[in-house]
Design an enzyme around this catalytic site. Structure first.
Site, PDB file in Angstrom:
ATOM      1  N   CYS A 247       3.065   8.187   2.127  1.00  0.00           N
ATOM      2  CA  CYS A 247       3.570   7.120   2.991  1.00  0.00           C
ATOM      3  C   CYS A 247       3.956   5.947   2.089  1.00  0.00           C
ATOM      4  O   CYS A 247       3.137   5.457   1.309  1.00  0.00           O
ATOM      5  CB  CYS A 247       2.462   6.733   3.967  1.00  0.00           C
ATOM      6  SG  CYS A 247       2.949   5.469   5.119  1.00  0.00           S
TER       7      CYS A 247
ATOM      8  N   CYS B 172      -2.051   0.711   8.873  1.00  0.00           N
ATOM      9  CA  CYS B 172      -1.038  -0.120   8.241  1.00  0.00           C
ATOM     10  C   CYS B 172      -1.585  -1.494   7.835  1.00  0.00           C
ATOM     11  O   CYS B 172      -1.996  -2.277   8.663  1.00  0.00           O
ATOM     12  CB  CYS B 172       0.101  -0.275   9.244  1.00  0.00           C
ATOM     13  SG  CYS B 172       1.588  -0.895   8.534  1.00  0.00           S
TER      14      CYS B 172
ATOM     15  N   GLU C  23       0.832  -1.195   0.000  1.00  0.00           N
ATOM     16  CA  GLU C  23       0.000   0.000   0.000  1.00  0.00           C
ATOM     17  C   GLU C  23       0.863   1.239   0.000  1.00  0.00           C
ATOM     18  O   GLU C  23       1.989   1.232   0.509  1.00  0.00           O
ATOM     19  CB  GLU C  23      -0.841   0.033   1.279  1.00  0.00           C
ATOM     20  CG  GLU C  23      -1.753  -1.138   1.410  1.00  0.00           C
ATOM     21  CD  GLU C  23      -2.309  -1.238   2.823  1.00  0.00           C
ATOM     22  OE1 GLU C  23      -3.118  -2.131   3.041  1.00  0.00           O
ATOM     23  OE2 GLU C  23      -1.913  -0.432   3.679  1.00  0.00           O
TER      24      GLU C  23
ATOM     25  N   GLY D   5       6.159  -2.723   6.304  1.00  0.00           N
ATOM     26  CA  GLY D   5       7.543  -3.167   6.401  1.00  0.00           C
ATOM     27  C   GLY D   5       8.381  -2.382   7.389  1.00  0.00           C
ATOM     28  O   GLY D   5       7.961  -1.339   7.894  1.00  0.00           O
ATOM     29  N   GLU D   6       9.567  -2.910   7.652  1.00  0.00           N
ATOM     30  CA  GLU D   6      10.535  -2.257   8.529  1.00  0.00           C
ATOM     31  C   GLU D   6      11.689  -1.783   7.630  1.00  0.00           C
ATOM     32  O   GLU D   6      12.502  -2.597   7.166  1.00  0.00           O
ATOM     33  CB  GLU D   6      11.025  -3.277   9.584  1.00  0.00           C
ATOM     34  CG  GLU D   6      12.260  -2.885  10.356  1.00  0.00           C
ATOM     35  CD  GLU D   6      12.190  -1.479  10.973  1.00  0.00           C
ATOM     36  OE1 GLU D   6      11.239  -1.194  11.705  1.00  0.00           O
ATOM     37  OE2 GLU D   6      13.107  -0.672  10.698  1.00  0.00           O
TER      38      GLU D   6
ATOM     39  N   CYS E  30       5.057  -6.883  15.560  1.00  0.00           N
ATOM     40  CA  CYS E  30       4.424  -6.017  16.566  1.00  0.00           C
ATOM     41  C   CYS E  30       2.981  -6.502  16.760  1.00  0.00           C
ATOM     42  O   CYS E  30       2.273  -6.746  15.777  1.00  0.00           O
ATOM     43  CB  CYS E  30       4.446  -4.558  16.118  1.00  0.00           C
ATOM     44  SG  CYS E  30       6.121  -3.927  15.921  1.00  0.00           S
TER      45      CYS E  30
ATOM     46  N   SER F 151       9.463   4.182  16.506  1.00  0.00           N
ATOM     47  CA  SER F 151       8.194   3.778  17.120  1.00  0.00           C
ATOM     48  C   SER F 151       8.508   3.243  18.507  1.00  0.00           C
ATOM     49  O   SER F 151       9.000   2.124  18.663  1.00  0.00           O
ATOM     50  CB  SER F 151       7.529   2.696  16.268  1.00  0.00           C
ATOM     51  OG  SER F 151       7.298   3.200  14.980  1.00  0.00           O
ATOM     52  N   LEU F 152       8.249   4.065  19.506  1.00  0.00           N
ATOM     53  CA  LEU F 152       8.597   3.676  20.880  1.00  0.00           C
ATOM     54  C   LEU F 152       7.448   2.867  21.473  1.00  0.00           C
ATOM     55  O   LEU F 152       7.636   1.750  21.938  1.00  0.00           O
ATOM     56  CB  LEU F 152       8.875   4.946  21.694  1.00  0.00           C
ATOM     57  CG  LEU F 152       9.997   4.853  22.719  1.00  0.00           C
ATOM     58  CD1 LEU F 152      11.282   4.320  22.111  1.00  0.00           C
ATOM     59  CD2 LEU F 152      10.243   6.230  23.331  1.00  0.00           C
TER      60      LEU F 152
ATOM     61  N   CYS G  86       6.059  -7.945   6.960  1.00  0.00           N
ATOM     62  CA  CYS G  86       7.040  -7.410   7.910  1.00  0.00           C
ATOM     63  C   CYS G  86       7.423  -8.523   8.879  1.00  0.00           C
ATOM     64  O   CYS G  86       6.593  -9.362   9.225  1.00  0.00           O
ATOM     65  CB  CYS G  86       6.429  -6.240   8.686  1.00  0.00           C
ATOM     66  SG  CYS G  86       7.589  -5.404   9.798  1.00  0.00           S
TER      67      CYS G  86
ATOM     68  N   CYS H 205      -0.166  -4.551  15.138  1.00  0.00           N
ATOM     69  CA  CYS H 205      -0.057  -4.122  13.736  1.00  0.00           C
ATOM     70  C   CYS H 205      -0.594  -5.188  12.797  1.00  0.00           C
ATOM     71  O   CYS H 205      -0.252  -6.368  12.933  1.00  0.00           O
ATOM     72  CB  CYS H 205       1.413  -3.824  13.419  1.00  0.00           C
ATOM     73  SG  CYS H 205       1.672  -3.401  11.686  1.00  0.00           S
TER      74      CYS H 205
ATOM     75  N   SER I 144      10.963   5.630   9.385  1.00  0.00           N
ATOM     76  CA  SER I 144      10.438   5.191  10.677  1.00  0.00           C
ATOM     77  C   SER I 144      10.848   3.752  10.960  1.00  0.00           C
ATOM     78  O   SER I 144      10.643   2.860  10.140  1.00  0.00           O
ATOM     79  CB  SER I 144       8.912   5.306  10.655  1.00  0.00           C
ATOM     80  OG  SER I 144       8.367   4.779  11.838  1.00  0.00           O
TER      81      SER I 144
ATOM     82  N   ASN J 248      -5.416   2.415  15.486  1.00  0.00           N
ATOM     83  CA  ASN J 248      -6.431   2.064  14.487  1.00  0.00           C
ATOM     84  C   ASN J 248      -6.787   0.603  14.723  1.00  0.00           C
ATOM     85  O   ASN J 248      -5.917  -0.264  14.575  1.00  0.00           O
ATOM     86  CB  ASN J 248      -5.859   2.187  13.069  1.00  0.00           C
ATOM     87  CG  ASN J 248      -6.063   3.568  12.501  1.00  0.00           C
ATOM     88  OD1 ASN J 248      -7.130   4.148  12.602  1.00  0.00           O
ATOM     89  ND2 ASN J 248      -5.010   4.086  11.905  1.00  0.00           N
TER      90      ASN J 248
HETATM   91  N1  SAH Z   1       8.292  -0.672  10.876  1.00  0.00           N
HETATM   92  C1  SAH Z   1       8.316   0.750  10.969  1.00  0.00           C
HETATM   93  C2  SAH Z   1       7.400   1.475   9.982  1.00  0.00           C
HETATM   94  C3  SAH Z   1       6.043   0.886   9.710  1.00  0.00           C
HETATM   95  S1  SAH Z   1       4.783   1.102  10.923  1.00  0.00           S
HETATM   96  C4  SAH Z   1       8.032   1.192  12.400  1.00  0.00           C
HETATM   97  O1  SAH Z   1       7.772   0.340  13.238  1.00  0.00           O
HETATM   98  O2  SAH Z   1       8.150   2.375  12.691  1.00  0.00           O
HETATM   99  C5  SAH Z   1       4.502   2.840  10.935  1.00  0.00           C
HETATM  100  C6  SAH Z   1       3.866   3.346  12.210  1.00  0.00           C
HETATM  101  O3  SAH Z   1       2.515   2.884  12.300  1.00  0.00           O
HETATM  102  C7  SAH Z   1       4.575   2.863  13.475  1.00  0.00           C
HETATM  103  O4  SAH Z   1       4.770   3.954  14.357  1.00  0.00           O
HETATM  104  C8  SAH Z   1       3.599   1.883  14.086  1.00  0.00           C
HETATM  105  O5  SAH Z   1       3.753   1.834  15.483  1.00  0.00           O
HETATM  106  C9  SAH Z   1       2.262   2.458  13.626  1.00  0.00           C
HETATM  107  N2  SAH Z   1       1.159   1.509  13.577  1.00  0.00           N
HETATM  108  C10 SAH Z   1       1.163   0.228  13.171  1.00  0.00           C
HETATM  109  N3  SAH Z   1      -0.056  -0.325  13.298  1.00  0.00           N
HETATM  110  C11 SAH Z   1      -0.870   0.647  13.796  1.00  0.00           C
HETATM  111  C12 SAH Z   1      -2.246   0.709  14.142  1.00  0.00           C
HETATM  112  N4  SAH Z   1      -3.033  -0.359  14.024  1.00  0.00           N
HETATM  113  N5  SAH Z   1      -2.738   1.868  14.617  1.00  0.00           N
HETATM  114  C13 SAH Z   1      -1.943   2.967  14.747  1.00  0.00           C
HETATM  115  N6  SAH Z   1      -0.640   2.965  14.424  1.00  0.00           N
HETATM  116  C14 SAH Z   1      -0.101   1.827  13.955  1.00  0.00           C
END
Ligand code: SAH
Length: 338
Positions: A97, A326, A84, A151-152, A108, A206-207, A104, A111, A183, A283
């Site tokens: 984006c 995502c 996407e 992806g990362e 997480c 992404s903390l 990925c 996600c 990111s 989300n």
């Molecule tokens: N892998 C990278 C980039 C992809 S995710 C990373 O981890 O930063 C991009 C951002 O979307 C990250 O900050 C992640 O924490 C957030 N994200 C993923 N799923 C989400 C969701 N369901 N709702 C809100 N943010 C989300």
């Protein structure tokens, strides 16, 4: 392709190296798709290019536009698979984006993209093709680019680094390094590599938690690079590179990481790190049982950071009506294989 690659093409085709500049302007600055109609190049060379070079392009399988004009595209990649890319308008500017992997590997737990696991890395050309698709759609390249799609990015370092170099080449796409943000979930060795390479883009991390217990649950990568390892690396990145301000992303999940105590712990954790904090209310999607934080919890979290002197922004999820979280458009249109 970097300029050196374009020079190689000229050599292989047996034409003068000066044509590399014209080719760069045609492909990257002007975003032309058809080699045969590129002006300023010898006709024979354009035919050679058509026969030997695969133009970076993707096909749009599905598009959704939200009432807030956020536009989400599901793209089929030339080397297989779908990702996407989202166009997000704000204050007359477009932010795109971009995805860096099909699926990925980071797993997480909140996600949706994670549920598919990693299928493959994108090639640099497939990331450039996402930018070009936006230009073909809008007439110009987006002003801002965030590598925050599927992806990362730091798990696909070489291809992503080439993407950043090409996208910021002043004679080509010419994005400002201040306007590209990569990111990461916190892959420490690759953050150090970005720093050593002086990669021309901003860093976002992404903390999502302010202690290791919660972060381990949300982001398995934390077992390998816990906060005690990650945070000093971010401080060093900020101190040693031109991009002083690190963007901290924090997904707010009801009852998991959104209490006053969590916010205060985050304030302590971020001490001495020049940063901006993006708060992202979760989300929700079918792949998770987590819930989005209440508006009151979001407000309290923001207020705590703000009172402590941090620049914190609540990112009201753009494109909520079109499943712009995502991985969601892909999940709706391509059922996962058993
Ligand atoms: N892998 C990278 C980039 C992809 S995710 C990373 O981890 O930063 C991009 C951002 O979307 C990250 O900050 C992640 O924490 C957030 N994200 C993923 N799923 C989400 C969701 N369901 N709702 C809100 N943010 C989300």
């Amino acid at each position: 392709m970097l300029h050196g690659d374009l020079l190689d093409l000229c050599r292989q085709a047996g034409v003068k190296e000066v044509h590399a500049d014209t080719l760069r302007a045609c492909i990257f600055r002007r975003g032309e798709r058809d080699f045969l109609s590129m002006h300023g190049l010898p006709k024979l060379f354009t035919h050679w290019l058509k026969a030997h070079v695969c133009h970076p392009s993707v096909s749009v399988l599905h598009t959704q536009v939200d009432t807030d004009h956020t536009q989400k595209m599901l793209l089929r990649l030339p080397y297989g698979g779908e990702v996407e890319s989202v166009l997000i308008p704000a204050a007359g500017r477009i932010t795109q984006c971009i995805s860096s992997q099909v699926g990925c590997a980071m797993a997480c737990t909140f996600c949706l993209t994670a549920t598919a696991g990693l299928q493959r890395n994108l090639h640099t050309s497939e990331m450039i093709a996402q930018l070009m698709q936006a230009k073909w759609l809008m007439g110009s390249y987006p002003r801002n680019v965030v590598l925050m799609g599927m992806g990362e990015p730091l798990h696909n370092y070489n291809a992503v680094a080439r993407f950043v170099w090409i996208a910021t080449d002043p004679a080509g796409i010419a994005l400002s390094p201040r306007r590209i943000t990569l990111s990461t979930s916190g892959l420490v060795p690759a953050i150090k590599r970005m720093q050593a390479d002086n990669l021309p883009c901003n860093l976002a991390v992404s903390l999502n938690a302010s202690n290791d217990t919660v972060r381990n649950d949300l982001m398995p990568v934390n077992h390998k690079y816990p906060l005690s390892v990650l945070m000093p690396v971010l401080r060093d990145f900020s101190a040693q590179t031109k991009r002083k301000r690190v963007l901290i992303e924090y997904v707010l999940i009801d009852g998991v990481n959104d209490t006053l105590k969590d916010a205060m712990a985050l304030v302590d954790l971020l001490a001495d790190l020049p940063c901006t904090v993006n708060l992202l209310p979760l989300n929700t999607h079918h792949g998770t049982s987590y819930r989005r934080s209440s508006d009151a919890a979001v407000q309290q979290f923001w207020q705590t950071l703000n009172s402590a002197g941090y620049v914190a922004v609540v990112r009201q999820s753009r494109g909520q009506n079109i499943s712009a979280a995502c991985g969601q458009l892909k999940a709706e249109n391509i059922p996962p294989k058993d």
